[in-house]
Design an enzyme around this catalytic site. Structure first.
Site, PDB file in Angstrom:
ATOM      1  N   HIS A 180       0.843  -1.196   0.000  1.00 21.26           N
ATOM      2  CA  HIS A 180       0.000   0.000   0.000  1.00 21.26           C
ATOM      3  C   HIS A 180       0.874   1.241   0.000  1.00 21.26           C
ATOM      4  CE1 HIS A 180      -4.169  -1.574   1.046  1.00 21.26           C
ATOM      5  NE2 HIS A 180      -3.423  -2.670   0.934  1.00 21.26           N
ATOM      6  N   GLU A 184       2.865  -0.459   4.103  1.00 20.33           N
ATOM      7  CA  GLU A 184       2.694   0.898   3.603  1.00 20.33           C
ATOM      8  C   GLU A 184       4.080   1.386   3.193  1.00 20.33           C
ATOM      9  OE1 GLU A 184      -0.230   2.312   3.385  1.00 20.33           O
ATOM     10  OE2 GLU A 184      -1.463   0.945   4.575  1.00 20.33           O
TER      11      GLU A 184
END
Length: 1828
Positions: free
Chosen positions: A207, A295
């Site tokens: 992500h 992330e």
């Protein structure tokens, strides 16, 4: 010399320099070879990049898609492995997923670089090489490609985050705490499918928007934010740290919006923030896969220039995380035989998480370093625990552990509590595919559980998926087997291919214990003893009843068990029990009844003990006996779905080693059919009693009362065998149960809707010929199981018109494999949806409703129906009319060759059933004509007349619901109409007694030629055939016979048997015929009228006697004449198929025609007498129709048939009648005046009989005819076929050895399609006819002497195949490589359609505005063409054919060009400029044909006005021979379809076709002499007149161009009118002549030879003197020359075009001459372009065109026409002068050498120039144009 020090220094430096250069070169090459750059890749770029990577590294990569996004973009996956696409032992599956949120793009780009990094370093970097060789690495760069395309380059925000439906995909997965509210998005579902089908071990979801590694769980039970630890929390923390530890920035970076960095760069998902529906939790909870979410940066969509830094940051993390897949423990689990076990559960002590073994028995378990105890469990095996130590080593630290499991020996049966606990455990552990459903409570309030297993178990039903029911617990043993099945299905879902297919494709309900109350005590006490070897004594004591037979037979009981569509067994039997307490089933049975009747099961099975068998209905011998149609045969009958039941039982038995042997089962039974049997064959003797005594089994109940197909599986003899044998029972039946479940999709399924798209509930779906009816569900869905085959499926519903469709159920399409190693067939259902029209409901219709309904049908469907009142009487006594409906594809037009069938209802007014059935039948036929192939076939070949209510007055008096009330039986005057018809025997019936209704019916029958008539009646159940009289009088005059038996007894009995055998109950053994004498047991269901109830003056007897061609029948539909309206529909279901069978039976027997031998005209009222064998009396004499046709029913056998007529000699033929379509028999009678006095049986001239000629016979016959008639016939070969067979042409004309002027060439070609044998034989017979009648018949003689006829019998000899094609009538337009019909000869040996194999003259050039199609070189080229086509093209270009036709078959119509509509608009008429000529020629043919001009063509559902049609309007064909011949060859070519059948089975049909087409063919040959122009173009050469070849003849307004022949003549067919005719040839003056056409106009044009120029020489003195003397002489001759010039100038209609330069200069080179030719072409083209307009301008040029304009204006040359001229000029076949030198050849040079023995048709022939010159001298030529 020693090198200098400097040289030595340079030498020492050289290796370093070279090395540096090489290093730089390698670096440069590396840079150049890089595929992935640091830029953002959109969907197309990403797709291309993945393909480029795969192409660069094909040995270690594989690219595939797991499906498409909502917007149709592929979700691409690239796999990296040393064996991509191949599952390998002990190699784990790893995946990276990027771009789940479309605007978070870093992972997407990093994964592309990661792919290239692994691939480019494979074989170079040791770590990378190990990872690739030991791991299957799957990389999905973009899970949300739609979102990416919508995203913008922003660091924050949500644009593009979600998918196209604005759904966040990371909130869209099933959650452990919150139920999923909606159907997952396509992208989500694709990932779910991929995760559950591919056994991944480790995964990461990449992500953006933060910098942290997040691990499960993502949510908490109540949704608050807080640490939510997974059972493997330590493993997940270690995995997250494996990523974060290699990227130091993750532990220190604070992104905008955060107040501090994440501790060590990792976080628990829920501790960060709680979310539901995340993908990492789904991976962990629903598969073996461990997944974290990474992330990758604070900016979601960074600039491209930032990507290199991000790549540097994350590459070490990505590699280190990939290494983690090789940590923990891995190994293989096998049984003692060494077979890998799939689905073994692996648990770790202290960790509440289960993983399972996958293919090969492999397992992978990620664990932190330390000591762990692993336990391996699997149903049927002893559990095993092993202690392992996991170390913490860099790189590959996995512990390899192999495990062997031993089989578990069961030692006891389950208790009720254990059964419930097992079911609850399955639901809890496998909630994604299993859910418990409580059905109700037993007598002792134990819950009766069903477990529902499907891929969506929360739904009772799933659209398009069969619902299956398995029930056990009535007769022992099976409970444990079903429990084992539940465990097997749930354990192996996702890992076993067969199990996954079953669960994904069905909704399965399993009831392991339907009767729980006595289960434990029975298991404990029941024993199998010698006295009771199958241990049933205790099983019959469940409340005193045998629960296996506790299901009631509800037929005929007064139950009101359906209320608002719901079945309430408790209410129904409580009510019933008050009157019949003995009929109340047990409570458990009522629970099952409620469930079964309210759930739309498709397939079901009851499992029990007592036998080892796959058992099919009937279980009750009484039911089987009632179904028997042969009471004398002791074997009871099966259901009409026997094939389906046998197929399903076979699916079970063939996978069971004990059943498939077919040996005795050890229980006292022996089954002959591989372990399958009917229930009554093996069940106990009390089951032989009537069902009312003991009730039904669940299998019989389902068959009678539900839509489920149910079987019974006997698992063994003893209900409670020793516990040690339970495992062997399960293993023996496991694969059989799987095979049975996988057969559920066999058949058809679909929906039933109305015209408003509303689903119709309780619609009834039946299959013609099968007695099992299913109903549609609440959502309109239905499923009807059927074995492979072709079926007619019918649907009916209240207030809707019934509908039928024909469907083909295919065989198994594929196989799946189970973990047991067994492969199973998988079936794909056929989808068949119905949309019903409203407005009709089964019931009782008043007279006016029925009348108006018939009229409405006729108005709405006027093309197939016509309504009218029959007879001549205006009204009945009750002021009503008898309305009938004619149903055929030609209403109002009588076709004598079609059988006519009359269906009559309501002759007794109180017989309401028949009138209602026929009214519904009429509606059904009309409304289903376009959708039901069976109906359309019948209506296209049969004339059906339906009179639903013959006694409307009596019907008005009758009363509904009174079955035998006599009111309404008679008409208003008190007459029984079925006793009101004239009778030759009984004279008591006066004329005044015959009622109006009777007279109308008599008039109706007299006006028609009914072949079959059926009267539907009530009060009995049988098919009744004449006679109805019982006396012994001679009823027919054919000799003394028993009056109750007709001469056609066998045919009438067969007809009655056709009806009865298709009725479900008429032939059953229990048919008592409602109190009348029952049918004979040897022939059930049918009865002779006099035997049943003797009566006089009946409709059937009158019909048989007074309508000799008709075969009458009366059918009793049931005991009740006027039942309640709610009972009408069952009668319809019973009688639909019998009625259809009667209509189809009308096409059996014998049919044919009687015609005049010479004219071919049908003979009206000729008599056909049948002389049968000893067992067959022959029957009545019938008469031919107005067309000479006849038809009659005959049972199979050998007969002598005699045709006679008063004016003709009789003829007798022997014929063999076989079952199936009617046998055809043609009689050609000889008129007595034409008979040969010496032999009265033969005509004076030979009767030309046709038969099929194969190629050798055809070739030999043609050769013999050419020898026999050598003066008028020459056999030519124009080429050879693909298989080198000669393409023969027979040329027929007077003096065939030479070419003739002014003799039109006409061509007939046939057999273009090899299987169109009719045209081939017509061509051969035409040759014989012309040759035979020459010099005998003046017309034929004149035709041959004035016409040059070319007949080609076969253009396609290779594909002629009588053995394969004979009897194939219909055309086939199918790809030859896809359809075996190719072998029947449509195409040539190269599988090419010759008819459409010519250059597409409309497709390769765009015509100019004037509509002229330019002749391109490709139109003339034969390169690449089939040899047959090439030969035809060369033949056409060589000869100037005036007229040509192609004889085709398969229709009855004359077709003219164009065949392609491209010059015009598609679908519209595509006319030529010769449209009027084409129409006239084809119309003449059709009008001469006895039936073509009627315009109806066979069964093509089309009509053709006057029997002709434009090709493009009919069947558009590009590249057709007609279009090419017309445009390029200048030939008026048509296609004549001479017969409906392409290759008739009977050779007698050839004679009929020949006689129908002889006169049309002769008239066609004469058409060449019709109206138009012909003539010859001549020139003076060397003192004589010679024909000029290749002169182009143009007519203003017609695009077509013809050329003069090699002898200079031409021929052009035209309609009457005035035409501007232009003659042009390069180098000559264009000449235009106005011609008035009123007949065949003759034109002769004289071309004066050009003046030759002398060569330039040096002049000597002698020459000068001679010149002076010549001048003196010239002066003397001047006057003479002037006079001659004035004389000859009026003949100069055609002159050489010369310029002043040409007149005064020397001869030029060939190149200059070519230029002159091109200039001439341009001028001709200009001339033609200016003359483009429609023809007929009254002899004047078109407005604005004057002679000066025509000849002097050289601007705007029409280049298209120039191309045409150039193309034509290239024709090597034609002789054409290229320049003026070529025109100066002598007559001897131009004239061919005559050879009396010449046989080569290529020789040019001499013409009589003297006759032509005399004509010119007489002034018969046209005026000449003066030379410029």
């Amino acid at each position: 010399m020693r090198p200098s020090s400097k040289s030595r220094q340079n030498a020492r430096r050289l290796p370093g320099v070279v090395g540096l250069a090489m290093l730089l070169l390698l670096l440069w090459q590396g840079v150049q070879a890089k595929i992935v750059d640091f830029s953002h890749h959109n969907y197309q770029a990403l797709t291309d990049t993945l393909q480029q990577l795969h192409q660069a590294y094909p040995d270690i990569t594989r690219v595939f898609s797991i499906g498409q996004s909502e917007q149709g973009r592929e979700l691409w996956v690239l796999e990296i492995s040393n064996e991509p696409g191949i599952e390998e032992v002990r190699e784990p599956n790893f995946k990276y997923v990027g771009n789940m949120h479309g605007n978070e793009v870093v992972g997407r780009e990093m994964l592309l670089h990661f792919i290239e990094h692994l691939c480019s370093n494979y074989g170079i970097d040791a770590d990378v090489t190990f990872l690739v060789q030991s791991t299957h690495i799957f990389i999905l760069p973009s899970m949300n490609p739609d979102g990416y395309e919508a995203a913008s380059m922003q660091c924050v925000g949500v644009q593009g985050r979600a998918n196209v439906h604005d759904i966040d995909l990371n909130r869209d997965f099933p959650d452990q705490y919150v139920a999923h509210a909606s159907t997952p998005q396509k992208e989500t579902q694709l990932l779910m499918n991929w995760i559950t089908s591919t056994p991944f071990v480790l995964s990461a979801n990449l992500h953006g928007g933060a910098l942290v590694a997040s691990y499960p769980f993502d949510d908490t039970r109540f949704g608050y934010t807080g640490y939510s630890a997974a059972p493997d929390d330590n493993v997940f923390r270690r995995l997250a740290l494996a990523w974060a530890s290699k990227n130091p920035k993750m532990a220190t970076t604070v992104c905008p919006g955060d107040d501090k960095p994440f501790d060590q760069g990792i976080t628990n998902g829920a501790a960060w923030y709680s979310l539901t529906g995340g993908m990492q939790d789904f991976n962990y909870l629903h598969s073996n896969c461990f997944e974290i979410t990474v992330e990758m940066g604070c900016c979601k969509y960074p600039l491209a220039k930032e990507l290199p830094d991000l790549w540097s940051d994350h590459l070490p993390s990505m590699l280190n995380y990939l290494w983690q897949v090789h940590t923990g423990v891995k190994g293989t689990i096998r049984d003692v035989s060494g077979k890998g076990l799939v689905g073994v559960s692996i648990t770790v002590q202290g960790i509440d998480h289960v993983t399972t073994s996958i293919r090969f028995g492999d397992f992978f378990r990620l664990l932190v370093p330390g000591v762990h105890v692993l336990t391996f469990t699997m149903a049927g095996f002893e559990p095993k625990s092993v202690s392992v130590t996991v170390t913490d080593q860099p790189g590959n630290s996995v512990v390899v552990l192999d495990v062997v499991l031993e089989r578990e020996l069961a030692t006891k049966y389950y208790s009720l509590d254990e059964i419930n606990a097992l079911l609850e455990d399955r639901e809890q552990r496998f909630g994604l595919i299993a859910e418990l459903v409580p059905l109700g409570q037993s007598e002792l309030e134990n819950i009766i559980w069903a477990i529902r297993i499907s891929d969506n178990p929360q739904q009772d039903l799933e659209p398009g998926e069969p619902v299956i029911r398995l029930v056990a617990g009535s007769h022992g043993l099976a409970t444990e087997t079903l429990l084992d099945l539940i465990v097997f299905l749930t354990d192996h879902y996702g890992t076993d291919e067969a199990v996954t297919e079953i669960v994904d494709s069905n909704v399965i309900y399993i009831v392991p214990l339907a009767y729980p109350d006595a289960y434990e005590s029975v298991v404990a006490t029941a024993k199998c003893t010698p006295v009771d070897p199958i241990g049933f004594a205790s099983w019959r004591t469940h409340g005193g009843q045998d629960v296996s037979r506790d299901f009631p037979d509800e037929r005929g009981t007064p139950l009101q068990y359906v209320a608002q569509g719901e079945y309430d067994a408790f209410a129904a039997y409580t009510q019933l029990g008050e009157e019949h307490p003995a009929h109340i089933p047990r409570r458990e049975t009522l629970v099952l009844l409620n469930w079964i009747r309210n759930t739309p099961f498709t397939l079901a099975a009851t499992l029990q003990a007592g036998a080892l068998v796959a058992s099919i209905p009937y279980d009750s011998l009484a039911l089987a006996r009632n179904a028997s149609t042969s009471p004398l045969n002791p074997t009871p009958a099966a259901t009409k779905d026997e094939a389906l039941f046998q197929s399903l039982a076979g699916s079970y038995a063939r996978y069971n080693p004990s059943l498939k042997s077919g040996k005795p089962d050890g229980c006292g039974h022996s089954f002959a059919t591989s372990g399958t049997a009917h229930g009554w064959e093996w069940r106990s003797s009390d089951l032989h009693d009537a069902p009312a005594a003991h009730g039904l089994t669940l299998s019989d109940y389902s068959l009678i009362h539900t839509s489920a197909i149910e079987l019974t599986f006997g698992l063994g003899c003893c209900p409670t065998p020793p516990a040690s044998s339970l495992e062997s029972v399960w293993l023996a039946h496991r694969d059989g149960l799987l095979g049975f479940l996988l057969s559920s999709r066999m058949g058809v399924r679909g929906t039933v809707q109305n015209e408003n798209n509303e689903y119709i509930r309780n619609a009834r779906i039946s299959v013609v010929g099968h007695d099992f009816v299913v109903t549609s569900s609440q959502s309109g869905e239905y499923a009807r199981m059927l074995p492979p085959g072709t079926y007619t499926v019918s649907v009916s519903a209240d207030n809707y018109e019934p509908q039928s469709k024909v469907v083909v159920v295919p065989p198994s399409s594929r196989t799946v494999k189970s973990s047991s190693g067994m492969s199973f067939d998988v079936y794909e259902p056929v989808t068949l949806n119905f949309v019903l029209e409203g407005g009709f409901s089964w019931g009782i219709h008043e007279y006016f409703e029925m009348r108006d309904g018939l009229i409405d049908l006729a108005q709405k469907y006027s093309h197939i129906a016509g309504a009218y009142p029959i007879g001549i009487n205006p009204v009945t006594p009750g002021n009503n009319k008898l309305w009938a409906l004619e149903i055929t594809d030609h209403p109002g037009h009588l076709d004598f060759e079609e059988p006519q069938v009359a269906l009559i209802g309501g002759l007794h007014g109180n017989d309401a059933v028949g009138r209602e059935i026929l009214y519904g039948f009429a509606r059904y036929l009309v409304r289903n004509y376009a959708t039901d192939a069976r109906v359309s076939r019948l209506l296209n070949t049969t004339a059906i007349y339906i009179l639903p209510s013959a006694n409307p007055d009596g019907f008005d008096l009758a009363e509904e619901g009174l079955c035998n009330d006599p009111r309404g039986q008679d008409d208003l005057n008190g007459y029984d109409l079925d006793h009101n018809f004239p009778d030759r025997i009984d004279g008591s019936l006066e004329e005044t007694d015959v009622q109006a209704e009777t007279k109308d019916i008599i008039d109706w029958f007299t006006a028609q030629d009914f072949m079959i008539s059926v009267s539907l009646e009530g009060g009995y159940l049988a098919a009744k055939y004449p006679y109805n009289r019982g006396d012994k009088a001679d009823y027919t005059g054919f000799g003394p016979r028993n009056s109750s038996i007709t001469l056609d007894d066998q045919e009438l009995r067969t007809l009655a048997r056709v009806y009865a055998s298709n009725h479900p109950t008429m032939m059953l053994a229990n048919n008592t015929n409602c109190g009348y004498p029952a049918p004979d047991l040897s022939d059930p269901g049918i009865i002779n009228g006099a035997t049943m109830a003797p009566e006089a003056h009946s409709l059937e007897d009158w019909t048989y006697v007074f309508s000799p061609a008709a075969f009458p029948l009366a059918v009793g539909l049931g005991c009740c004449k006027f039942p309640p309206r709610t009972d009408i529909e069952p009668y319809w279901n019973e009688n639909f198929e019998p009625l259809m069978a009667i209509l189809e039976h009308a096409h059996t027997g014998l049919k044919g025609a009687v015609v005049d031998n010479k004219t071919g005209d049908g003979l009206y009222l000729a008599k056909i007498a049948i002389h049968g064998q000893a067992s067959h009396p022959g029957g009545r004499i019938i008469e031919t129709t107005e067309l000479g046709s006849y038809r009659r029913l005959l049972v199979p056998g050998v007969y002598n048939i005699t045709a006679s007529h008063p004016d003709y000699l009789p003829m007798t033929k022997q014929v063999t009648i076989v079952a199936g379509p009617a046998t055809e028999l043609l009689f050609k009678l000889v008129h007595r005046d034409d008979s040969n006095p010496s032999n009265p049986e033969q005509p004076a001239a030979p009767d030309l009989q046709l038969f099929y000629h194969d190629n050798p016979a055809m070739f030999a016959w043609l050769q013999s005819q050419a020898v026999k008639h050598r003066s008028i016939a020459k056999l030519l070969t124009i080429g050879y076929s693909v298989q080198l067979q000669p393409l023969y042409v027979m040329r027929i004309t007077q003096d065939v050895s030479v070419e003739h002027t002014l003799r039109p060439k006409v061509r007939i070609v046939s057999n273009v399609h090899g299987n169109e044998a009719v045209g081939r034989e017509l061509a051969l017979n035409l040759i014989e006819y012309l040759l035979f009648h020459y010099a005998k018949d003046p017309d034929i003689t004149a035709l041959i002497e004035s016409t040059d006829i070319y007949i080609m019998p076969s253009l396609n000899p290779d594909s002629y195949n009588e053995t394969v094609s004979r009897g194939q009538c219909l055309e086939k337009q199918t790809d030859p490589f896809d359809d075996p019909v190719f072998s029947r000869g449509d195409w040539n040996a190269n599988a090419v359609d010759l008819y459409a194999g010519f250059p597409h003259v409309h497709g390769e050039a765009n015509p100019p505005a004037d509509g002229v199609i330019p002749i391109l070189p490709s139109f003339l080229s034969t390169q690449g063409r089939e040899p047959e086509v090439a030969a035809y093209m060369n033949w056409t270009l060589k000869h100037s054919f005036v007229l040509s036709t192609v004889l085709r078959s398969g229709a009855l119509v004359a077709v003219y060009p164009f065949d392609s509509s491209e010059p015009h608009k598609h679908g519209l008429l595509a006319p030529t400029d010769d449209e009027e000529v084409f129409e006239s020629v084809t119309r003449t043919y059709a009008a001469t044909h006895h039936s073509m001009s009627r315009g109806d063509s066979c069964s093509h559902h089309a009509t053709y006005p006057d029997g002709i049609i434009n090709g493009a309007t009919w069947r558009e064909t590009n590249g057709s021979m007609l279009d090419w011949s017309y445009v390029v060859g200048g030939v008026l070519e048509t296609a004549i379809y001479v017969d409906c059948c392409r290759f008739p089975k009977l050779e007698e049909q050839l004679m009929v076709t020949w006689e129908a087409n002889l006169n049309p063919l002769l008239s066609y040959l004469h058409q060449a002499q019709r109206m138009g122009i012909n003539g010859i173009v001549l020139e003076f050469r060397n003192g004589g007149l010679v024909g000029v070849p290749n002169v182009e003849v143009h007519i203003l307004g017609i695009a077509r161009v013809i050329k003069t022949t090699s002898l200079g003549d031409f021929w052009w067919l035209l309609p009457a009118g005035t035409y501007n005719v232009t003659f042009s040839l390069p180098g000559y003056v264009i000449h235009t002549q106005v011609v008035q056409v009123q007949g065949m106009e003759h034109i002769r044009v004289l071309l004066e030879a050009p003046v030759e120029e002398e060569e330039e020489t040096l002049l000597s003195n002698t020459t000068v003197v001679m010149i002076v003397m010549g001048c003196v002489i010239a002066v003397v001759l001047c006057v003479v020359g002037f006079v001659l010039y004035r004389v000859y100038k009026r003949y100069a209609g055609f002159s050489l075009l010369q310029t002043p330069e040409q007149m005064g200069e020397d001869d030029e080179s060939d190149d200059d001459d070519d230029d002159d030719e091109e200039e001439g072409h341009e001028k001709v083209s200009k001339r033609r372009r200016q003359h483009r307009s429609r023809r007929r301008h009254g002899g004047r040029p078109a407005k604005g065109l004057q002679d000066k304009e025509v000849f002097d204006d050289d601007d705007d040359v029409d280049t298209a026409d120039s191309k045409r001229e150039a193309a034509r000029g290239d024709d090597a076949e034609n002789v054409k002068p290229k320049n003026r030198h070529s025109s100066s050849r002598s007559v001897q040079q131009r004239r061919p050498q005559h050879n009396d023995n010449a046989t080569d048709d290529d020789d040019e022939e001499e013409i009589d120039v003297f006759d032509a010159r005399r004509d010119v001298e007489k002034g018969n030529s046209l005026p000449m144009k003066r030379m410029r």
